[in-house]
Design a protein around this motif. Structure first.
Motif, PDB file in Angstrom:
ATOM      1  N   UNK A 145      32.093 -21.548  -6.348  1.00  0.00           N
ATOM      2  CA  UNK A 145      31.179 -22.699  -6.187  1.00  0.00           C
ATOM      3  C   UNK A 145      31.939 -24.023  -6.352  1.00  0.00           C
ATOM      4  N   UNK A 146      32.929 -24.008  -7.239  1.00  0.00           N
ATOM      5  CA  UNK A 146      33.740 -25.220  -7.450  1.00  0.00           C
ATOM      6  C   UNK A 146      34.563 -25.518  -6.190  1.00  0.00           C
ATOM      7  N   UNK A 147      35.128 -24.473  -5.596  1.00  0.00           N
ATOM      8  CA  UNK A 147      35.900 -24.657  -4.357  1.00  0.00           C
ATOM      9  C   UNK A 147      34.987 -25.214  -3.251  1.00  0.00           C
TER      10      UNK A 147
ATOM     11  N   UNK B 185      33.172 -29.895   0.101  1.00  0.00           N
ATOM     12  CA  UNK B 185      32.134 -30.863   0.479  1.00  0.00           C
ATOM     13  C   UNK B 185      32.571 -32.296   0.136  1.00  0.00           C
ATOM     14  N   UNK B 186      33.245 -32.423  -0.997  1.00  0.00           N
ATOM     15  CA  UNK B 186      33.661 -33.760  -1.465  1.00  0.00           C
ATOM     16  C   UNK B 186      35.016 -34.189  -0.894  1.00  0.00           C
ATOM     17  N   UNK B 187      35.582 -33.329  -0.041  1.00  0.00           N
ATOM     18  CA  UNK B 187      36.898 -33.592   0.583  1.00  0.00           C
ATOM     19  C   UNK B 187      38.019 -33.782  -0.455  1.00  0.00           C
ATOM     20  N   UNK B 188      38.012 -32.903  -1.419  1.00  0.00           N
ATOM     21  CA  UNK B 188      39.053 -32.916  -2.454  1.00  0.00           C
ATOM     22  C   UNK B 188      40.396 -32.481  -1.839  1.00  0.00           C
ATOM     23  N   UNK B 189      41.468 -33.213  -2.106  1.00  0.00           N
ATOM     24  CA  UNK B 189      42.783 -32.820  -1.562  1.00  0.00           C
ATOM     25  C   UNK B 189      43.376 -31.661  -2.378  1.00  0.00           C
ATOM     26  N   UNK B 190      42.900 -30.455  -2.096  1.00  0.00           N
ATOM     27  CA  UNK B 190      43.316 -29.282  -2.888  1.00  0.00           C
ATOM     28  C   UNK B 190      44.837 -29.109  -2.917  1.00  0.00           C
TER      29      UNK B 190
ATOM     30  N   UNK C 170      38.645 -17.866  -6.666  1.00  0.00           N
ATOM     31  CA  UNK C 170      37.735 -18.855  -6.081  1.00  0.00           C
ATOM     32  C   UNK C 170      37.931 -18.972  -4.581  1.00  0.00           C
ATOM     33  N   UNK C 171      39.164 -19.160  -4.155  1.00  0.00           N
ATOM     34  CA  UNK C 171      39.425 -19.324  -2.716  1.00  0.00           C
ATOM     35  C   UNK C 171      39.143 -18.030  -1.953  1.00  0.00           C
ATOM     36  N   UNK C 172      39.482 -16.899  -2.583  1.00  0.00           N
ATOM     37  CA  UNK C 172      39.241 -15.612  -1.920  1.00  0.00           C
ATOM     38  C   UNK C 172      37.743 -15.411  -1.686  1.00  0.00           C
ATOM     39  N   UNK C 173      36.935 -15.710  -2.710  1.00  0.00           N
ATOM     40  CA  UNK C 173      35.487 -15.506  -2.583  1.00  0.00           C
ATOM     41  C   UNK C 173      34.859 -16.438  -1.541  1.00  0.00           C
ATOM     42  N   UNK C 174      35.423 -17.623  -1.409  1.00  0.00           N
ATOM     43  CA  UNK C 174      34.912 -18.548  -0.381  1.00  0.00           C
ATOM     44  C   UNK C 174      35.403 -18.103   1.003  1.00  0.00           C
ATOM     45  N   UNK C 175      36.549 -17.433   1.013  1.00  0.00           N
ATOM     46  CA  UNK C 175      37.064 -16.911   2.283  1.00  0.00           C
ATOM     47  C   UNK C 175      37.952 -17.891   3.018  1.00  0.00           C
ATOM     48  N   UNK C 176      38.594 -18.787   2.270  1.00  0.00           N
ATOM     49  CA  UNK C 176      39.558 -19.688   2.926  1.00  0.00           C
ATOM     50  C   UNK C 176      40.911 -19.580   2.214  1.00  0.00           C
ATOM     51  N   UNK C 177      41.952 -20.003   2.932  1.00  0.00           N
ATOM     52  CA  UNK C 177      43.283 -20.008   2.335  1.00  0.00           C
ATOM     53  C   UNK C 177      43.418 -21.272   1.487  1.00  0.00           C
ATOM     54  N   UNK C 178      43.929 -21.093   0.284  1.00  0.00           N
ATOM     55  CA  UNK C 178      44.183 -22.231  -0.588  1.00  0.00           C
ATOM     56  C   UNK C 178      45.150 -23.183   0.138  1.00  0.00           C
ATOM     57  N   UNK C 179      44.762 -24.442   0.352  1.00  0.00           N
ATOM     58  CA  UNK C 179      45.654 -25.370   1.065  1.00  0.00           C
ATOM     59  C   UNK C 179      47.006 -25.556   0.384  1.00  0.00           C
TER      60      UNK C 179
END
Ligand code: ZN
Length: 231
Positions: free
Chosen positions: A172-174, A179-184, A219-228
């Protein structure tokens, strides 16, 4: 514009919290701590993030000469878990004694001087290492400290202490960060550190075994995106 002091470690949670505060209309004033961590990487991340969002920040340097944590002593080994599900069952050796109380005390002093309405901290009590100073009941208690222990509190103008991530999962944090366009890619979570940005590509640095790496990866795995961080 209303002001807020934000505790910024350079990690995922504190960066999402910073962007959250900004999104809520606060002018953030960041506090970054160099307290003798075993690496400087997260500090340089925090500075880059503060500069990117164009906010005022202070870097406070001090040491805790008594140690008391594997995060402070390079001669010790960091604990490793097989997977994120094992994390948080016991308070691990990476716990830094009373760390958030130390940090919040600085934040309270700063907030009172600049007349900030709020303090933001990215504490999380769901996908976390079990640190007692990350739990909701601790913040309930500290809100009383803020009220009773400051001039502004006695004048009935409370400094609010917000923990927007406290009941969120890492996924949920990811999602919130997206949404907030955080520069991960600028954030740093690994306890083991790494080389400075300019000499190593991101992909070789995080150990992938410490609590912080495991939780971030989950977190990134559960969202289904690659950690930038790895792109
Ligand atoms: Zn790690």
């Amino acid at each position: 514009m209303k002001k807020a002091v934000v505790l910024l470690s350079g990690g995922l949670d504190s960066t999402v919290t910073l962007y959250w505060a900004k999104n809520k209309g606060y002018q953030p004033y960041c506090l970054i701590f160099d307290y003798g961590q075993r690496h400087r990487r997260e500090i340089s991340s925090a500075i880059k993030i503060a500069k990117k969002i164009n906010c005022k920040y202070h870097l406070l340097k001090f040491t805790l000469p008594w140690g008391g944590s594997t995060l402070l002593d390079k001669k010790t080994n960091l604990p490793q878990q097989k997977n994120a599900e094992e994390i948080g069952k016991n308070i691990p050796s990476t716990y830094v004694p009373a760390r958030n109380t130390i940090f919040l005390s600085f934040a309270l002093s700063y907030a009172e001087v600049i007349k900030a309405e709020a303090i933001f901290i990215g504490a999380n009590a769901l996908d976390y290492s079990g640190y007692p100073d990350c739990r909701p009941e601790y913040y309930t208690a500290f809100r009383e400290v803020a009220k009773k222990g400051t001039k502004i509190g006695q004048e009935k103008k409370e400094i609010k202490i917000y923990t927007p991530l406290i009941r969120k999962t890492k996924a949920e944090i990811v999602k919130l960060g997206m949404k907030l366009k955080v520069p991960f890619a600028l954030t740093w979570s690994c306890y083991a550190g790494g080389e400075p940005f300019r000499t190593e590509p991101f992909r070789v640095n995080p150990c992938g075994k410490c609590d912080s790496c495991l939780l971030r990866n989950k977190g990134f795995r559960e969202v289904g995106i690659i950690d930038p961080l790895f792109l």
